[in-house]
Design an enzyme around this catalytic site. Sequence first.
Site, PDB file in Angstrom:
ATOM      1  N   ARG A 253      54.136  75.600  27.577  1.00  0.00           N
ATOM      2  CA  ARG A 253      53.920  74.171  27.394  1.00  0.00           C
ATOM      3  C   ARG A 253      53.387  73.575  28.694  1.00  0.00           C
ATOM      4  O   ARG A 253      53.875  73.890  29.786  1.00  0.00           O
ATOM      5  CB  ARG A 253      55.228  73.469  27.003  1.00  0.00           C
ATOM      6  CG  ARG A 253      55.614  73.656  25.536  1.00  0.00           C
ATOM      7  CD  ARG A 253      54.618  72.972  24.606  1.00  0.00           C
ATOM      8  NE  ARG A 253      54.954  73.065  23.203  1.00  0.00           N
ATOM      9  CZ  ARG A 253      54.512  74.001  22.357  1.00  0.00           C
ATOM     10  NH1 ARG A 253      53.710  74.957  22.784  1.00  0.00           N
ATOM     11  NH2 ARG A 253      54.851  73.982  21.082  1.00  0.00           N
ATOM     12  N   GLU A 282      47.462  66.680  25.675  1.00  0.00           N
ATOM     13  CA  GLU A 282      46.505  67.393  24.810  1.00  0.00           C
ATOM     14  C   GLU A 282      46.034  66.456  23.706  1.00  0.00           C
ATOM     15  O   GLU A 282      46.854  65.706  23.167  1.00  0.00           O
ATOM     16  CB  GLU A 282      47.179  68.630  24.200  1.00  0.00           C
ATOM     17  CG  GLU A 282      47.572  69.641  25.261  1.00  0.00           C
ATOM     18  CD  GLU A 282      48.288  70.869  24.677  1.00  0.00           C
ATOM     19  OE1 GLU A 282      48.455  70.948  23.447  1.00  0.00           O
ATOM     20  OE2 GLU A 282      48.688  71.738  25.464  1.00  0.00           O
ATOM     21  N   HIS A 301      44.537  75.018  23.559  1.00  0.00           N
ATOM     22  CA  HIS A 301      45.819  75.338  22.902  1.00  0.00           C
ATOM     23  C   HIS A 301      45.581  76.159  21.628  1.00  0.00           C
ATOM     24  O   HIS A 301      45.861  75.694  20.516  1.00  0.00           O
ATOM     25  CB  HIS A 301      46.618  74.066  22.591  1.00  0.00           C
ATOM     26  CG  HIS A 301      48.076  74.362  22.329  1.00  0.00           C
ATOM     27  ND1 HIS A 301      49.071  73.452  22.575  1.00  0.00           N
ATOM     28  CD2 HIS A 301      48.700  75.459  21.836  1.00  0.00           C
ATOM     29  CE1 HIS A 301      50.247  73.972  22.241  1.00  0.00           C
ATOM     30  NE2 HIS A 301      50.048  75.199  21.781  1.00  0.00           N
TER      31      HIS A 301
HETATM   32  C1  DGY Z   1      53.879  76.593  18.760  1.00  0.00           C
HETATM   33  O1  DGY Z   1      54.021  77.030  17.615  1.00  0.00           O
HETATM   34  O2  DGY Z   1      54.730  75.906  19.315  1.00  0.00           O
HETATM   35  C2  DGY Z   1      52.609  76.950  19.462  1.00  0.00           C
HETATM   36  O3  DGY Z   1      52.421  76.213  20.622  1.00  0.00           O
HETATM   37  C3  DGY Z   1      51.437  76.801  18.540  1.00  0.00           C
HETATM   38  O4  DGY Z   1      50.330  77.446  19.097  1.00  0.00           O
END
Ligand code: DGY
Length: 339
Positions: A253, A282, A301
């Site tokens: 993250r 984002e 992402h």
């Molecule tokens: C999630 O599922 O949390 C991922 O970041 C998606 O790519």
Amino acid sequence: MTPSAPPQGHDAVRKQVLVFRELPPDQLARLQAVHDVTVANPRKPEERAIFDAALAQAQGLIGSSFPVDAALLARAPQLEVVSSISVGVDNYALDVLQARRIVLCHTPGVLDETVADTVFALLMATSRRLVELSQRVREGQWTQNIGEDLFGSDVHGKTLGLLGFGRIGQAVARRAALGFGMPVIYHARRPVDLATHAPELQGKAIHTPLPALLAQSDFVVAMLPLSDSTRGMVNAELFAAMKPGAIFINGGRGATVVEQDLLHALDHGPLRAAGLDVFAIEPLPPASPLRTHPRVTPLPHIGSATHDTRHAMAALATTNLLQALAGESPAAVYNPAQA
Ligand code: DGY
């Protein structure tokens, strides 16, 4: 994954479900067979009014990549279940869900290998400068053999340090240790019982105190979930302790990293380069220096973004929602106390 059977006879209660991010048609059909479904994307101004009206009635919510915060939950008085099409739950007001005994489901497991593929691709691309060099070919700049100024650095045999060693971190470690002969060290709150969880990594992935990990790693890969304890964890102090020439990769993250400190470590500190799939904000704002920094490889992402895996995530999230709305224990619930 076996779909929940539709409730029968007198027990058949159709509930109000709001889908706030597109679902594949087969998964939407599973929901529509059992419940009254509204599809509305709150990010699209033209769908906002439909979203708001449906939210006021919704007993089930399913979607991802939108903040389901306290203000939004206050406008959803009937809500029983939130099913996230993601493994991360940082978009959700966990305290409000807890207080209102609303079940929160997510999608662990089905995306591990795909996200690990992405992280490894980013690591390879960053160390071998693939994106930058490919761009030179496209622009017609390959007129003679490249010079040393454009060489990359090896991946095989180098030390990989993992911040976070959950399922995805372990999948990254397998690629590194078993495929590329890399010593793997990891930092987590406590050592993982590899004999039980990942026997193939026994003796190949070593729990290591943070200062030693930072000093030894050629690649530091952050695979941290976002929580109060990890927000801003990768800061100036950590970057300053990294090995000169280290490469930093973030596949967890964005907000676990202080982006100003990352930029400083690239320009004035030990970092050779960074590969980033996630950002504090984002989509990445156009003015962010991370978008154009010559030694940053940014991705939008895409950790889990393959057809197969996104479908598997949608299917698991749909199953979770159907089960929880039927009063069953969902396949993958995040807050079991509520189930
Ligand atoms: C999630 O599922 O949390 C991922 O970041 C998606 O790519």
